[in-house]
Each structure stands twice: as C-alpha cells, then as structure tokens.
Design an enzyme around this catalytic site. Structure first.
Site, PDB file in Angstrom:
ATOM      1  N   HIS A 140      -5.191  -1.892   5.229  1.00 35.52           N
ATOM      2  CA  HIS A 140      -5.429  -0.537   4.730  1.00 35.52           C
ATOM      3  C   HIS A 140      -5.834   0.332   5.931  1.00 35.52           C
ATOM      4  CE1 HIS A 140      -6.342   1.793   0.917  1.00 35.52           C
ATOM      5  NE2 HIS A 140      -6.859   2.583   1.814  1.00 35.52           N
ATOM      6  N   GLU A 186       0.226   2.224   1.989  1.00 32.78           N
ATOM      7  CA  GLU A 186       0.763   3.539   2.339  1.00 32.78           C
ATOM      8  C   GLU A 186       1.381   3.564   3.734  1.00 32.78           C
ATOM      9  OE1 GLU A 186      -1.319   7.125   0.169  1.00 32.78           O
ATOM     10  OE2 GLU A 186      -2.800   6.045   1.317  1.00 32.78           O
ATOM     11  N   GLU A 372      -2.743   3.707  -6.900  1.00 32.14           N
ATOM     12  CA  GLU A 372      -3.796   4.715  -6.774  1.00 32.14           C
ATOM     13  C   GLU A 372      -3.361   5.964  -7.507  1.00 32.14           C
ATOM     14  OE1 GLU A 372      -5.038   5.625  -2.747  1.00 32.14           O
ATOM     15  OE2 GLU A 372      -5.106   3.511  -2.197  1.00 32.14           O
TER      16      GLU A 372
END
Ligand SMILES: *[C@@H]1O[C@H](CO)[C@@H](O)[C@H](O)[C@H]1NC(C)=O
Ligand SMILES: *[C@@H]1O[C@H](CO)[C@@H](O)[C@H](O)[C@H]1NC(C)=O
Ligand SMILES: *[C@@H]1O[C@H](CO)[C@@H](O)[C@H](O)[C@H]1NC(C)=O
Ligand SMILES: *[C@@H]1O[C@H](CO)[C@@H](O)[C@H](O)[C@H]1NC(C)=O
Ligand SMILES: *[C@@H]1O[C@H](CO)[C@@H](O)[C@H](O)[C@H]1NC(C)=O
Ligand SMILES: *[C@@H]1O[C@H](CO)[C@@H](O)[C@H](O)[C@H]1NC(C)=O
Length: 486
Positions: A140, A186, A372
């Site tokens: 992350h 992401e 998310e």
C-alpha cells in the site's frame, strides 16, 4: 476505450442524481456477498520505529518535509484486539488491511523481523478467530526506504525479485488464514503521485529535485505489473494447495476511470495499441515471456471509488505546468464532480454503477471487489459523530452496487473506507473517512462509533437499511442516550 465510459457517464448523469430513495436490505444482496471495512498499515499501525521496524518511503517523506505523520496515528499496533472487538460488534464479514513491508522485512530483503511477524500472526489470528475474513494487501505504497536508497525502488527491476520474496514470506506465514490477497494497491494512483506529480513518496517528477515525469511513471507501472505477476505466479506454483485463493493487483477506479490502463495488460498481456502509439518509446515493452506472465494474473478486479469525473478529450486544451503528464499523454481531461481538493465528494452512484457495468462488459465479467468507497468529512469530533451525510453517501453507493449486481455484475464484496479515522495519506488529520472516530488528542486514542457505524451495523445485522430522516434522528438519540456500544 474511454469513449464508452464517457457515454455511460453522459447517459446516466442526467437520469440519476442520487439513488437516495433506493430501498434495499442486506437480504437483497447475494448470500455470500461480503461486507467489510478496512485500514492500511501506515495509516493505522503507528509504532513506526518499534520492535525492529525500519522506515518506509512514507516515514522518510513526511519526516523530511515536516508533515503530519503516521508515527502513532491510531496506534493499531498496540490496540488491535480492541479494534477486532469493534469489527465484531459492527458485524463485519471481512476486514481489509495491509502489511508493512519494512516491519516484516526491515531492509526490504533478507532476514524477517520476528516481532513484526508475530504482530501480523496475532492480528490475523484475532480476526479469523472471530469469524471475520481477512483480506490482505501486500503493498500500500510503503516500500522500504532501504530499497529506495539501494537501487531506486520501483524504478529498478531488482525490486521484482525482492517483492516476490516478500510476498513469499507472507504467503507462507499467513496463507493458512488469508484467502484474499491484493498484491498492489491502487497501482496507477501510486505511479502518478510518486513519479509524475511528485506529490506522494518518493516524490519524483520533472520539476522535483529528481525524476522524469515523461518516462518514470511508465517504468514504475511496468515494474509494478511484473512484480504483481511474479508474486501471483509464485503463489499458483508453490501454494496451490491452499484453496480458494484469489490474487490481484488493484487498479483504481477512483477519481476517474484510470482503471482501464492497467486492466489492458492484465487481461490481454500488453498495453492497448492506442497507448503504445501515444507514448512511443517511453513505454516499456513486454517480452513474450513477460506478456504471458502478466496475462491473466488477476483472479479478481479491485475497485476503489470515491468520486466521479467526467472524461473529455484534451487535444484542444493547452498543457499547463503542473498538469499531469500522464493525462496529457492519454489525451484526456478530467473534470471532477465535486471539489476534490476541498474533499467535497458529491454523491454520484451512477459512476460506480457505470464502472461495474464497464468492467462486466469489456473484460468478460471478472469477479470484482469494491475495496474502498467512503466519504471524507472535516475532522471534528462533534461533526463526525453526527455523520448523516456519510450515511447518505454509503447508502447511495451500496444501492448502486446492488443495481449492478442485479444486472449481472460479478461483484462479490464491498468495503467501506475506512473503519476508523486514520492518518490520511498526505492530507494528515484534517479530514477523515472513519465510521469510528479516533480522538487523536487522547494518548489512549479512544475510539467511538459514529452514527454511520450504527447505521452500517443495523444494515449488517438486520433486514432494513434505509433509515429515513426520522430513523436517523432516532438512531442519534439512541446513540446519545445509550453508551457507545453497538
Ligand atoms: C421499503 O420497502 C418495504 C417493503 O416493501 C416498505 O415497507 C418500506 O416502507 C420501504 N421503505 C422505504 C424507505 O421506502
Ligand atoms: C526525460 O527523459 C527523456 C527521455 O530520456 C528526455 O528526453 C528528457 O529530456 C528527460 N526530461 C528530464 C526533465 O530529465
Ligand atoms: C475547491 O476548494 C478549494 C479549497 O476550499 C477552493 O480554493 C477552490 O476554489 C474550489 N474549487 C472549485 C472549482 O470550486
Ligand atoms: C445491463 O446489462 C446489459 C447486458 O450486459 C446491458 O446491455 C445493459 O446496458 C445493462 N443495464 C444497465 C442499466 O447498465
Ligand atoms: C430477515 O428476513 C428473513 C427472510 O426474509 C427473515 O427470515 C428474518 O426473520 C428477518 N430478520 C429480521 C431481523 O427481521
Ligand atoms: C432506538 O431504540 C429503540 C429502543 O431500544 C428501538 O426500538 C429503535 O428501533 C431504535 N431505533 C433505531 C433507529 O435504532
């Protein structure tokens, strides 16, 4: 490809402003649909230099710039048992969190830190022993600073081997309990933030002290894809005894529809032709073997969605300094619905439905998890307690997910971001997304449920979810008259 999305957006924009009047209950979702919430290591753990943990690029970046930091944040490292108890009280099916690479392997490669290993074992044990499914993200944004210093981190292909070795440790040590793995969070946001705009660690860009926005984002994205594919192959070859395992790289559907750029290689083993033409020699090339490795290396697609953007052609627009080189290359101009910098996310559930429809129709309806989705509000304990706008936001988006599911999308889970107020990456503590508040001025970091935690819990436990304004007022008075327990 973006044209289809544009069309979808344009078509639905007028029709549905807000799905707020939708009426559904948990029973309307498939019985195995997982509802959860999540955090990430740097944003939740704190204990930034305890028990053998070494700095990640985040520690270095925020310390060197004197920014708000995650040194202590929620102190999850010490308070994880209490937090699992809150997950149980809320009624979560699943919980998503990330592992700090430099806590587990402080130098990025080499020896495992026994205390770091023990922490994650304890945390995972606590989660699964309460019947909650852990969903673990390996990366992350917080790679070890030592790899950045040693060879430039994601700019160097050496990181593929080190990431795979780190993943191997995680699979071996935690794989008995963890069935859902996300390799990289992401991926595209990270490459744009860290190597194009320079606004996130490691803070490189053409106008930064070092970097090259024309070339580095593509090199980094390429290495991220290969690292993901390599870890994924390792899992399939070495750990295939574990059943039901799903691995993916997470590409972002947030803030825009950038999701598309990485789904291309992951589905077809190469970048889209249009992209190759536009980027030319700056775009790294997959060897045949790499292409095979990358292709089909995802078992599901993770969607992160916060706010919608309309996409238009930017060919006619001048390229301004500070504009993203990436978007200029793509020839698109993004116009956010709402004000991104002011954290004003308008409720636009049609965009979520559009993304899910698009993934279904264009990529062969792969399994999808909404990893998310959530609403930021100014960090003010009083205001945060009465977070009716967050409830309206979540209600509308969950309704949009349901609509997509009813229309055939293979969406299997939905995770509210975030479980509690966290250190938000770069913005610090000014705005937060939690359904539990954390008093960051209290040395004990006291957690309290917000109205949205009560609402989500009511949804998870019962058959009704939609609370009209009267119900919300009642929930609020129930909340203030009773103690904080759910
Ligand atoms: C939701 O549907 C149920 C059953 O049809 C109905 O009783 C209830 O009033 C509806 N609620 C809202 C807010 O529309
Ligand atoms: C970035 O790299 C390209 C290709 O090597 C080069 O032409 C360009 O001058 C570099 N830009 C900067 C700011 O270093
Ligand atoms: C967005 O919010 C920021 C900060 O409040 C403000 O400076 C800016 O003008 C706003 N932008 C738009 C387009 O409203
Ligand atoms: C529902 O799915 C069908 C088949 O994929 C598609 O043609 C249709 O546009 C979808 N409906 C909506 C509202 O997205
Ligand atoms: C929820 O709905 C199911 C079936 O629709 C029913 O069996 C159950 O009793 C309901 N539970 C509550 C708490 O109303
Ligand atoms: C509030 O509490 C009352 C009494 O316990 C209960 O009947 C009611 O359902 C609660 N309302 C909400 C919205 O939670």
């Amino acid at each position: 490809m973006d044209r289809i999305i544009m069309f979808l957006l344009a078509a639905t924009l007028a029709a549905v402003r807000c799905g707020c009047d939708a009426n559904y209950t948990r029973n309307d979702f498939p019985h195995d649909f997982a509802f959860g919430s999540g955090t990430s290591a740097y944003q939740w753990e704190g204990a930034y230099n305890e028990d053998g943990k070494k700095p990640s690029v985040w520690d270095t970046y925020v310390h060197s710039r004197n920014l708000d930091n995650g040194d202590i944040t929620c102190d999850g490292y010490h308070k994880y048992k209490e937090d699992v108890q809150l997950m149980v009280e809320t009624g979560l099916d699943a919980f998503r969190f990330s592992i700090s690479w430099s806590r587990l392997i402080p130098n990025g490669r080499g020896p495992v830190n026994p205390k770091g290993l023990q922490f994650y074992k304890n945390f995972i044990h606590e989660i699964v022993s309460h019947g909650i499914e852990p969903h673990v993200t390996l990366y992350h944004y917080d790679h070890p600073q030592s790899l950045e210093d040693e060879y430039g981190g994601w700019l160097n292909r050496k990181i593929i081997k080190d990431f795979t070795a780190y993943a191997d440790v995680c699979f071996r040590e935690f794989g008995n309990h963890v069935k859902l793995w996300t390799t990289i969070n992401e991926a595209n946001i990270f490459t744009i933030g860290g190597y194009d705009g320079g606004g996130t660690p490691p803070g490189r860009c053409s106008t930064c002290s070092s970097g090259n926005s024309s070339t580095e984002p593509y090199i980094v994205a390429h290495n991220l894809l290969l690292a993901h594919a390599s870890a994924s192959r390792l899992y399939k070859q070495k750990y295939k005894g574990h059943k039901n395992v799903i691995i993916h790289i997470q590409v972002s559907g947030s803030k825009s529809l950038k999701i598309l750029r990485m789904l291309g290689p992951l589905t077809y083993g190469d970048y889209p032709d249009g992209m190759k033409r536009k980027i030319g020699t700056r775009l790294p090339v997959f060897s045949e073997e790499e292409s095979e490795l990358v292709k089909g290396s995802c078992d599901f697609v993770g969607v992160i969605h916060y706010l919608a953007a309309s996409v238009s052609d930017s060919q006619s627009k001048p390229f301004l300094p500070g504009d993203s080189k990436f978007f200029a290359d793509m020839g698109v101009l993004l116009t956010y619905v709402g004000n991104f910098t002011a954290f004003e996310y308008e409720i636009a559930p049609w965009a979520m439905e559009g993304v899910l429809e698009y993934i279904k129709q264009s990529y062969g309806n792969p399994p999808v998890y909404i990893l998310e989705n959530g609403k930021p509000m100014k960090q003010d304990l009083q205001l945060q307690q009465e977070d009716t706008p967050r409830i309206e936001f979540l209600h509308a988006y969950m309704g949009a997910v349901l609509k997509a599911v009813r229309n055939g999308s293979d969406t299997r889970g939905y995770f509210v971001w975030s479980f509690m107020d966290l250190y938000e990456l770069l913005s610090g503590y000014g705005y937060s997304f939690g359904i539990y508040s954390v008093n960051f001025r209290d040395p004990h970091r006291k957690r309290s449920p917000k109205l949205s935690a009560h609402w989500y819990s009511a949804f998870l436990k019962g058959n009704t979810t939609f609370l009209d304004s009267q119900d919300i007022m009642q929930l609020q008075s129930n909340l203030s008259s009773s103690a904080t327990s759910l």
